[in-house]
Motif scaffolding. Structure first.
Motif, PDB file in Angstrom:
ATOM      1  N   THR A 156       0.701  -1.219   0.006  1.00 13.46           N
ATOM      2  CA  THR A 156      -0.277  -0.085  -0.183  1.00 13.46           C
ATOM      3  C   THR A 156       0.829   1.105  -0.042  1.00 13.46           C
ATOM      4  OG1 THR A 156      -0.155  -0.135   2.238  1.00 13.46           O
ATOM      5  CG2 THR A 156      -1.927  -1.252   1.202  1.00 13.46           C
ATOM      6  N   SER A 157       2.097   1.110   0.118  1.00 13.58           N
ATOM      7  CA  SER A 157       3.072   2.234   0.118  1.00 13.58           C
ATOM      8  C   SER A 157       3.491   2.747  -1.425  1.00 13.58           C
ATOM      9  CB  SER A 157       4.208   1.813   0.842  1.00 13.58           C
ATOM     10  OG  SER A 157       5.208   0.882   0.171  1.00 13.58           O
ATOM     11  N   GLU A 158       4.293   3.786  -1.481  1.00  9.50           N
ATOM     12  CA  GLU A 158       4.194   3.997  -2.837  1.00  9.50           C
ATOM     13  C   GLU A 158       5.381   3.199  -3.538  1.00  9.50           C
ATOM     14  OE1 GLU A 158       8.411   6.789  -1.683  1.00  9.50           O
ATOM     15  OE2 GLU A 158       6.631   7.554  -2.204  1.00  9.50           O
ATOM     16  N   GLN A 159       5.867   2.271  -3.083  1.00  5.86           N
ATOM     17  CA  GLN A 159       6.781   1.252  -4.062  1.00  5.86           C
ATOM     18  C   GLN A 159       5.578   0.354  -4.908  1.00  5.86           C
ATOM     19  OE1 GLN A 159       7.590   1.703  -0.635  1.00  5.86           O
ATOM     20  NE2 GLN A 159       9.566   2.973  -1.509  1.00  5.86           N
ATOM     21  N   ASN A 160       4.417   0.037  -3.999  1.00  6.45           N
ATOM     22  CA  ASN A 160       3.622  -0.642  -4.679  1.00  6.45           C
ATOM     23  C   ASN A 160       4.040  -1.836  -5.378  1.00  6.45           C
ATOM     24  OD1 ASN A 160       1.225  -0.099  -7.389  1.00  6.45           O
ATOM     25  ND2 ASN A 160       0.589  -0.351  -5.336  1.00  6.45           N
ATOM     26  N   ARG A 161       4.818  -2.596  -4.654  1.00  7.36           N
ATOM     27  CA  ARG A 161       5.305  -3.910  -5.248  1.00  7.36           C
ATOM     28  C   ARG A 161       4.475  -5.114  -5.013  1.00  7.36           C
ATOM     29  NH1 ARG A 161      11.151  -3.102  -2.377  1.00  7.36           N
ATOM     30  NH2 ARG A 161       9.569  -2.680  -0.709  1.00  7.36           N
ATOM     31  N   GLN A 162       4.482  -6.237  -5.542  1.00  3.99           N
ATOM     32  CA  GLN A 162       3.788  -7.530  -5.472  1.00  3.99           C
ATOM     33  C   GLN A 162       4.534  -8.525  -5.075  1.00  3.99           C
ATOM     34  OE1 GLN A 162       1.818  -7.662  -9.389  1.00  3.99           O
ATOM     35  NE2 GLN A 162       1.293  -5.479  -9.482  1.00  3.99           N
ATOM     36  N   LEU A 163       3.752  -9.255  -4.239  1.00  7.45           N
ATOM     37  CA  LEU A 163       4.239 -10.703  -3.728  1.00  7.45           C
ATOM     38  C   LEU A 163       3.234 -11.843  -3.853  1.00  7.45           C
ATOM     39  CD1 LEU A 163       6.785 -12.266  -2.495  1.00  7.45           C
ATOM     40  CD2 LEU A 163       5.825 -11.300  -0.416  1.00  7.45           C
ATOM     41  N   ASN A 164       3.434 -12.781  -4.251  1.00  5.93           N
ATOM     42  CA  ASN A 164       2.442 -13.872  -3.936  1.00  5.93           C
ATOM     43  C   ASN A 164       3.055 -15.054  -2.921  1.00  5.93           C
ATOM     44  OD1 ASN A 164       0.683 -12.754  -6.102  1.00  5.93           O
ATOM     45  ND2 ASN A 164       1.675 -14.163  -7.499  1.00  5.93           N
ATOM     46  N   ILE A 165       2.288 -15.492  -2.171  1.00  6.23           N
ATOM     47  CA  ILE A 165       2.793 -16.473  -1.263  1.00  6.23           C
ATOM     48  C   ILE A 165       1.804 -17.766  -1.351  1.00  6.23           C
ATOM     49  CG2 ILE A 165       3.112 -17.354   1.177  1.00  6.23           C
ATOM     50  CD1 ILE A 165       3.466 -14.520   2.036  1.00  6.23           C
ATOM     51  N   VAL A 166       2.526 -18.818  -1.676  1.00 10.57           N
ATOM     52  CA  VAL A 166       1.752 -20.091  -1.802  1.00 10.57           C
ATOM     53  C   VAL A 166       1.874 -21.405  -1.064  1.00 10.57           C
ATOM     54  CG1 VAL A 166       1.298 -22.139  -3.687  1.00 10.57           C
ATOM     55  CG2 VAL A 166       1.788 -19.874  -4.466  1.00 10.57           C
ATOM     56  N   PHE A 167       0.857 -21.804  -0.251  1.00  8.24           N
ATOM     57  CA  PHE A 167       0.812 -22.785   0.734  1.00  8.24           C
ATOM     58  C   PHE A 167       0.283 -24.126   0.049  1.00  8.24           C
ATOM     59  CE2 PHE A 167       0.536 -19.099   3.288  1.00  8.24           C
ATOM     60  CZ  PHE A 167       1.498 -19.463   4.398  1.00  8.24           C
ATOM     61  N   LYS A 168       0.996 -25.242  -0.007  1.00  7.46           N
ATOM     62  CA  LYS A 168       0.384 -26.600  -0.159  1.00  7.46           C
ATOM     63  C   LYS A 168       0.377 -27.311   1.012  1.00  7.46           C
ATOM     64  CE  LYS A 168       2.091 -26.903  -4.820  1.00  7.46           C
ATOM     65  NZ  LYS A 168       3.041 -27.675  -6.057  1.00  7.46           N
ATOM     66  N   VAL A 169      -1.014 -27.898   1.418  1.00  8.45           N
ATOM     67  CA  VAL A 169      -1.013 -28.702   2.684  1.00  8.45           C
ATOM     68  C   VAL A 169      -1.303 -29.785   2.512  1.00  8.45           C
ATOM     69  CG1 VAL A 169      -2.126 -28.220   4.866  1.00  8.45           C
ATOM     70  CG2 VAL A 169      -1.826 -26.331   3.643  1.00  8.45           C
ATOM     71  N   TYR A 170      -0.668 -30.750   3.120  1.00  9.76           N
ATOM     72  CA  TYR A 170      -0.851 -32.122   3.062  1.00  9.76           C
ATOM     73  C   TYR A 170      -0.991 -32.752   4.468  1.00  9.76           C
ATOM     74  CZ  TYR A 170       2.310 -31.870  -1.221  1.00  9.76           C
ATOM     75  OH  TYR A 170       2.872 -31.492  -2.438  1.00  9.76           O
ATOM     76  N   ASP A 171      -1.619 -33.899   4.364  1.00  5.98           N
ATOM     77  CA  ASP A 171      -2.064 -34.768   5.459  1.00  5.98           C
ATOM     78  C   ASP A 171      -0.779 -34.825   6.412  1.00  5.98           C
ATOM     79  OD1 ASP A 171      -4.579 -34.852   4.677  1.00  5.98           O
ATOM     80  OD2 ASP A 171      -4.331 -37.054   3.954  1.00  5.98           O
ATOM     81  N   ASP A 172       0.248 -34.978   6.073  1.00  6.32           N
ATOM     82  CA  ASP A 172       1.634 -34.856   6.730  1.00  6.32           C
ATOM     83  C   ASP A 172       2.298 -33.655   6.877  1.00  6.32           C
ATOM     84  OD1 ASP A 172       2.539 -34.980   4.356  1.00  6.32           O
ATOM     85  OD2 ASP A 172       3.444 -36.780   4.365  1.00  6.32           O
TER      86      ASP A 172
END
Length: 707
Positions: A115-131
């Motif tokens: 939300t700052s003036e840099q306005n950079r983007q990032l994605n975070i991906v979770f993969k959730v297994y039974d273990d």
């Protein structure tokens, strides 16, 4: 290799937000026992927490980065979108602990923007297994972050909720060859190991641990922290906050630059992994690490055959022979007319002896160390570039004759490349060296990186060396060569993507029993290794030492197990290449236990962990591909114990001849390590057996169908 995709369900949920609205997302494992919550706080900081069996095991843990010449990437974020999906496939290992691997997870992807003036983007991906779970950072293509990005530190936290019993080695930037420590999380003190007398390469800059690091909770919850798909990135150690029970990523750096990772946009980080189970055996059976890697990129790798091997190796550690030819210390005056020092191990005659023994005993390969020029000049020399030649044999080693003789006997020669950590020399010679192997039909190489890395200032586990190890293996595949790396970067499941990455050292190996001045590897070492280092991938531990005391060579050293445990290691400690490491004469003097090494498989259709506790004991059963024979191995620490084996894993309506190799009544790892009892019985799926393990002992069972 066949891939079976049984379910692929995409359920996308788009969530819009603004800077004033707090957004929370949640994802559960397929069996709903593992839950990940993600959130952004009022300052725009990213954090997550993990629950297992309705208990928080990782509490509020923050995420972010620091960059060179860029503002930090750790606050002022808002969630722009989220999406979820479910994936379930069964894929097949070309070789491995099992044939079919289930890859079933639920995925959450969070798209973030500053939300700052840099306005950079990032994605975070979770993969959730039974273990457990894996998560990674994805830096998408964007206008406000372009070109090269220089990461000075990654701030990934694992904030624990209990003072877990922890099995750890220090966060060493150069080696993993430490004994495991068992302490409370709050008692970890890695810095006390910074000047280990047996480990000259040690570099431990922080109170940190290397991964995998395994923990056991008061309620039986088991956690193991590691990473997967380590490509073009620095290895991750975990800095320990002993007061707050917090782990934070501490990337391996370099003395040659003021950043730890250089990446070009767009890019992804490796997966940060947490394996979570409610018992110890399920940690070993987990395939989370390999599942988080990309599928096979090499296609058909049937040119590599899992095998047992012997070789010119242990005798050098005993001092019976030497790696070097011993003609001169002046490399410029070396000539083919020089005289051997008389102790050189890699001679044509000696290797032929190993070939003959291997051919008689169902052993497919012979490793030859010390065959090539350069061994006289590398130890103690700071500038080791240009020392080793990976295509020129010593005068007493006729490589043409050795290969010819091996082919005649049906035994493959395994190449050895000791680089002495002189990376530029090895890079220049790799194509020529691999081409030589291809010419001779050699399909496996053991590589070594002993010594401080050249160029100076680099560490074994930094981005520079991660790329060295990976690129060497990728190039080797072009020549149909499989790589077994010693002094390596940690295993992170890349064997799925590049199946010619077959094994590696990456731990304190058998050789420490021959020359370490601290008593060698204690009986508890391998019952810890099975639940820590082995979770990351195959181990070239070089088992099978029958001459436990070897007093005729070194009175102050020995192997700290019984001979029965040495047999058990062929099943317990997994690798598709397993060495029968002792000398030929010691095997020939013990033909009855040798029969197990002759019979045991190396490539498995199924693996079942029957019982075990971290650091105490473990029993594993494996079913051999093609034959359908089963083999069982069990090991214990310094405590004697009795284990119960239920043979429920065997086929229905089938009887098996079980040959049992177990500790004798008077067996003891120190007092009487050679006491072994061998008996044969018939068993079936309904059978049960009690086996007594001596102190530092073990047992091995060969189960062959009777019809």
């Amino acid at each position: 290799m066949k891939i079976y995709i049984s379910i692929l369900v995409m359920a996308l949920a788009l969530v819009s937000c603004n800077s004033e609205k707090k957004q929370t997302t949640e994802i559960k494992s397929p069996n709903e026992k593992v839950i990940v919550d993600f959130n952004v706080n009022k300052e725009g900081q990213l954090y997550y927490l993990v629950k297992f069996n309705n208990k928080t095991v990782v509490d509020t843990s923050y995420l972010g980065f620091e960059f060179k010449d860029e503002p930090a990437f750790n606050k002022n974020f808002s969630i722009k979108n989220t999406s979820t999906s479910t994936f379930n496939e069964t894929w097949q290992m070309p070789w491995g602990e099992q044939l079919d691997v289930v890859n079933n997870y639920n995925e959450l992807k969070i798209e973030l923007e500053e939300t700052s003036e840099q306005n950079r983007q990032l994605n975070i991906v979770f993969k959730v297994y039974d273990d457990g779970l894996g998560f990674r950072y994805e830096f998408p293509e964007q206008a406000n972050l372009t070109g090269d990005v220089f990461i000075t530190e990654e701030h990934t936290e694992f904030n624990l909720t209990e003072d877990y019993k922890t099995f750890w080695i220090p966060g060493d930037w150069d080696i993993y060859e430490h004994l495991y420590n068992t302490t409370k999380l709050s008692e970890i003190d890695a810095l006390k190991l910074a000047n280990h007398k047996n480990l000259a390469q040690t570099y431990i800059p922080e109170n940190a641990v290397n991964t995998p690091v395994t923990m056991v909770g008061s309620d039986g919850t088991h956690l193991s922290f590691h990473e997967a798909a380590l490509v073009d990135y620095s290895g991750m150690t975990l800095k320990v906050d002993t007061e707050n029970l917090d782990l934070k990523s501490n990337l391996v750096g370099s003395e040659n630059r003021d950043y730890k990772v250089k990446k070009t946009m767009p890019f992804n980080t490796p997966w940060r992994t947490i394996q979570i189970t409610d018992n110890a055996p399920d940690l070993i059976e987990s395939k989370l690490i390999v599942n988080l890697n990309e599928p096979n990129k090499l296609g058909d790798v049937s040119w590599f055959k899992p095998m047992k091997y012997t070789g010119v190796w242990w005798e050098m550690h005993l001092g019976k022979s030497s790696w070097d030819y011993g003609m001169t210390q002046d490399m410029s005056t070396w000539t083919d007319g020089g005289q051997s020092n008389g102790t050189h191990g890699a001679t044509t005659e000696n290797v032929k002896n190993f070939i003959d023994f291997s051919a008689k005993n169902n052993i497919g390969g012979v490793l030859v160390e010390g065959w090539n020029t350069g061994w006289e000049h590398w130890i103690g020399f700071e500038d080791r570039e240009g020392v080793f030649d990976f295509v020129t044999p010593y005068p007493d080693y006729d490589i043409d004759e050795v290969v010819r003789y091996g082919k005649e006997k049906g035994v493959e020669i395994i190449m050895h490349h000791e680089t002495s950590a002189a990376t530029e020399t090895y890079e220049k010679q790799q194509d020529t060296a691999y081409a030589l192997m291809q010419k001779y039909g050699m399909h496996a190489v053991k590589s070594g990186y002993v010594g401080k890395i050249l160029p100076k200032g680099e560490y074994h586990h930094g981005q520079y060396m991660v790329n060295q190890y990976n690129n060497a293996a990728i190039k080797a595949a072009k020549y149909q060569v499989a790589v077994n790396a010693h002094e390596p970067i940690k295993a992170t499941g890349l064997r799925r993507t590049y199946p010619n990455i077959i094994s590696r050292e990456g731990l304190r190996g058998q050789e420490f029993n021959a020359w370490a001045t601290d008593g060698g590897n204690p009986p508890e070492h391998l019952p810890i290794v099975a639940f820590t280092r082995m979770l990351s991938g195959p181990i070239d531990y070089t088992p099978g030492i029958f001459n436990i005391k070897f007093d005729e060579y070194k009175k102050d050293n020995q192997v700290n197990t019984t001979i029965a445990q040495q047999l058990a290691l062929y099943v317990v400690i997994y690798s598709p290449v397993q060495m029968a490491a002792d000398l030929v004469e010691h095997y020939e003097a013990n033909p009855e236990p040798l029969q197990f090494i002759k019979d045991v498989g190396v490539d498995w259709e199924q693996t079942k962990v029957l019982n075990g506790e971290v650091g105490d004991y473990v029993t594993i059963a494996r079913k051999e591909r093609e034959t359908g024979h089963w083999f069982v191995g069990g090991i214990t620490d310094e405590d004697a114990r009795t284990v119960n084996i239920a043979f429920t894993f065997l086929d229905e309506n089938q009887t098996y001849e079980a040959t049992i190799y177990k500790d004798g009544e008077e067996a003891h790892w120190d007092n009487n390590p050679l006491d072994i009892k061998i008996e044969t019985i018939e068993v079936n799926k309904d059978s049960q057996l009690k086996v007594k393990l001596a102190e530092g002992g073990g047992f091995a069972i060969s189960l062959k169908k009777t019809n």
